[in-house]
Design an enzyme around this catalytic site. Sequence first.
Site, PDB file in Angstrom:
ATOM      1  N   TYR A 147      32.845  68.227  37.240  1.00  0.00           N
ATOM      2  CA  TYR A 147      33.751  69.172  37.928  1.00  0.00           C
ATOM      3  C   TYR A 147      33.240  69.427  39.345  1.00  0.00           C
ATOM      4  O   TYR A 147      33.997  69.377  40.317  1.00  0.00           O
ATOM      5  CB  TYR A 147      33.810  70.482  37.141  1.00  0.00           C
ATOM      6  N   SER A 182      36.513  74.657  45.257  1.00  0.00           N
ATOM      7  CA  SER A 182      35.860  75.704  44.463  1.00  0.00           C
ATOM      8  C   SER A 182      34.507  75.999  45.099  1.00  0.00           C
ATOM      9  O   SER A 182      33.956  75.144  45.812  1.00  0.00           O
ATOM     10  CB  SER A 182      35.652  75.173  43.041  1.00  0.00           C
TER      11      SER A 182
HETATM   12  N1  LIG Z   1      39.566  79.516  37.222  1.00  0.00           N
HETATM   13  C1  LIG Z   1      38.627  79.646  38.121  1.00  0.00           C
HETATM   14  O1  LIG Z   1      37.761  80.517  37.998  1.00  0.00           O
HETATM   15  C2  LIG Z   1      38.593  78.727  39.319  1.00  0.00           C
HETATM   16  C3  LIG Z   1      37.567  78.878  40.266  1.00  0.00           C
HETATM   17  C4  LIG Z   1      37.553  78.041  41.372  1.00  0.00           C
HETATM   18  C5  LIG Z   1      38.529  77.067  41.528  1.00  0.00           C
HETATM   19  N2  LIG Z   1      39.512  76.941  40.581  1.00  0.00           N
HETATM   20  C6  LIG Z   1      40.512  75.899  40.795  1.00  0.00           C
HETATM   21  O2  LIG Z   1      41.780  76.516  40.911  1.00  0.00           O
HETATM   22  C7  LIG Z   1      42.801  75.563  40.554  1.00  0.00           C
HETATM   23  C8  LIG Z   1      43.766  76.243  39.600  1.00  0.00           C
HETATM   24  O3  LIG Z   1      43.109  76.490  38.378  1.00  0.00           O
HETATM   25  P1  LIG Z   1      43.420  77.746  37.454  1.00  0.00           P
HETATM   26  O4  LIG Z   1      42.105  78.379  37.204  1.00  0.00           O
HETATM   27  O5  LIG Z   1      44.514  78.530  37.993  1.00  0.00           O
HETATM   28  O6  LIG Z   1      43.817  76.992  36.085  1.00  0.00           O
HETATM   29  P2  LIG Z   1      45.218  76.802  35.349  1.00  0.00           P
HETATM   30  O7  LIG Z   1      44.973  75.856  34.224  1.00  0.00           O
HETATM   31  O8  LIG Z   1      45.777  78.133  35.005  1.00  0.00           O
HETATM   32  O9  LIG Z   1      46.136  76.088  36.448  1.00  0.00           O
HETATM   33  C9  LIG Z   1      46.049  74.708  36.714  1.00  0.00           C
HETATM   34  C10 LIG Z   1      47.397  74.048  36.481  1.00  0.00           C
HETATM   35  O10 LIG Z   1      47.292  72.656  36.795  1.00  0.00           O
HETATM   36  C11 LIG Z   1      48.149  71.963  35.908  1.00  0.00           C
HETATM   37  N3  LIG Z   1      47.821  70.547  35.846  1.00  0.00           N
HETATM   38  C12 LIG Z   1      46.807  69.945  35.180  1.00  0.00           C
HETATM   39  N4  LIG Z   1      46.906  68.614  35.308  1.00  0.00           N
HETATM   40  C13 LIG Z   1      47.996  68.368  36.079  1.00  0.00           C
HETATM   41  C14 LIG Z   1      48.626  67.187  36.546  1.00  0.00           C
HETATM   42  N5  LIG Z   1      48.152  65.968  36.221  1.00  0.00           N
HETATM   43  N6  LIG Z   1      49.738  67.304  37.317  1.00  0.00           N
HETATM   44  C15 LIG Z   1      50.239  68.523  37.628  1.00  0.00           C
HETATM   45  N7  LIG Z   1      49.704  69.676  37.191  1.00  0.00           N
HETATM   46  C16 LIG Z   1      48.586  69.593  36.428  1.00  0.00           C
HETATM   47  C17 LIG Z   1      47.944  72.680  34.578  1.00  0.00           C
HETATM   48  O11 LIG Z   1      48.992  72.411  33.647  1.00  0.00           O
HETATM   49  C18 LIG Z   1      47.880  74.137  35.019  1.00  0.00           C
HETATM   50  O12 LIG Z   1      49.151  74.751  34.957  1.00  0.00           O
HETATM   51  C19 LIG Z   1      42.076  74.357  39.976  1.00  0.00           C
HETATM   52  O13 LIG Z   1      41.973  73.352  40.963  1.00  0.00           O
HETATM   53  C20 LIG Z   1      40.699  74.915  39.651  1.00  0.00           C
HETATM   54  O14 LIG Z   1      39.714  73.912  39.663  1.00  0.00           O
HETATM   55  C21 LIG Z   1      39.573  77.740  39.485  1.00  0.00           C
END
Ligand SMILES: NC(=O)c1ccc[n+]([C@@H]2O[C@H](COP(=O)([O-])OP(=O)(O)OC[C@H]3O[C@@H](n4cnc5c(N)ncnc54)[C@H](O)[C@@H]3O)[C@@H](O)[C@H]2O)c1
Length: 266
Positions: free
Chosen positions: A155, A142
């Site tokens: 985080y 991130s």
């Molecule tokens: N949302 C943002 O703005 C943002 C910004 C930068 C980085 N990210 C990163 O992007 C990635 C995806 O996040 P997102 O925003 O799409 O959220 P999201 O919650 O939609 O997707 C994350 C998925 O990970 C799954 N998950 C959680 N624990 C798990 C486990 N133990 N085993 C398997 N799956 C598991 C969840 O059920 C979920 O479906 C994450 O690593 C997040 O930190 C998100």
Amino acid sequence: MLLQDHIVLVTGAGSGLGLGIAQYCKKQGAKVIVTDVATEKLNEIAQKFDQNDLILRCDVTKATDLVQCKKEILNKYHRLDAVIGAQGIFDGNLPIASMELQHLDQLFDELFNVNVKGYLLTAHVFADVLKENHGAMVFTTSTAAYAADGGGAVYTATKGAIRSLIQQLAFEFSPEIRVNGVAPAAIGNSQLKGPKALNLEHQKQSDIPKDAFLNLFQSISLLQELPDAEDYGALYAFLASKQNKVMTGQTIVADQGLLNRAVLTH
Ligand SMILES: NC(=O)c1ccc[n+]([C@@H]2O[C@H](COP(=O)([O-])OP(=O)(O)OC[C@H]3O[C@@H](n4cnc5c(N)ncnc54)[C@H](O)[C@@H]3O)[C@@H](O)[C@H]2O)c1
């Protein structure tokens, strides 16, 4: 197509980024293995995929789940070309001074378990099959790993850890496996959850009022749009593909130009 004849595993693909990436990889010709810990999400998205694909429940914090997942992949496809990691949980963006010490202690274990150990175990379990096939790993960090205020302290620390892990794994798995990462800034259609340690597991990062976040993001990022998960697909697909012959140990900062400026004007 970037991923013709590629078999690609996406972890954390039940929603948000991982789902968008899995769908993009499919459009680019890959057979995808869609995995997540949340069974209800997998049931909901099943119709977006077909019998060429595999949808499996897999908790990346559990070595036994990952080993079983590998078995099922090898049974169906006999090989694997890429592992894309997209799982994660958020810390609610709260300052540590606002937390009880014992909650901070639990928060650390909960977030590092999913956000760091999950990637580390995945890398260990799939390294041998990827090595055989000169494959790729692509992990998700991130912009929080590069600048403050992209999340709370825990985080942010997990995302810094993944960024470093990418470098070390690229070194350890060379020359057979390319290991790279992507650092998104924001994802419009994310469902990123808060932690149980702070009773925020029912709260999503996207519950932050969208208009307010959108206005702020647009006012400080250069490209002025809040990207959806699918918009990151091309970066992941390229890094997962055999067409990437030139990058390993790197993280692409995919931030709409957010970190490109010191804010003096608006
Ligand atoms: N949302 C943002 O703005 C943002 C910004 C930068 C980085 N990210 C990163 O992007 C990635 C995806 O996040 P997102 O925003 O799409 O959220 P999201 O919650 O939609 O997707 C994350 C998925 O990970 C799954 N998950 C959680 N624990 C798990 C486990 N133990 N085993 C398997 N799956 C598991 C969840 O059920 C979920 O479906 C994450 O690593 C997040 O930190 C998100």
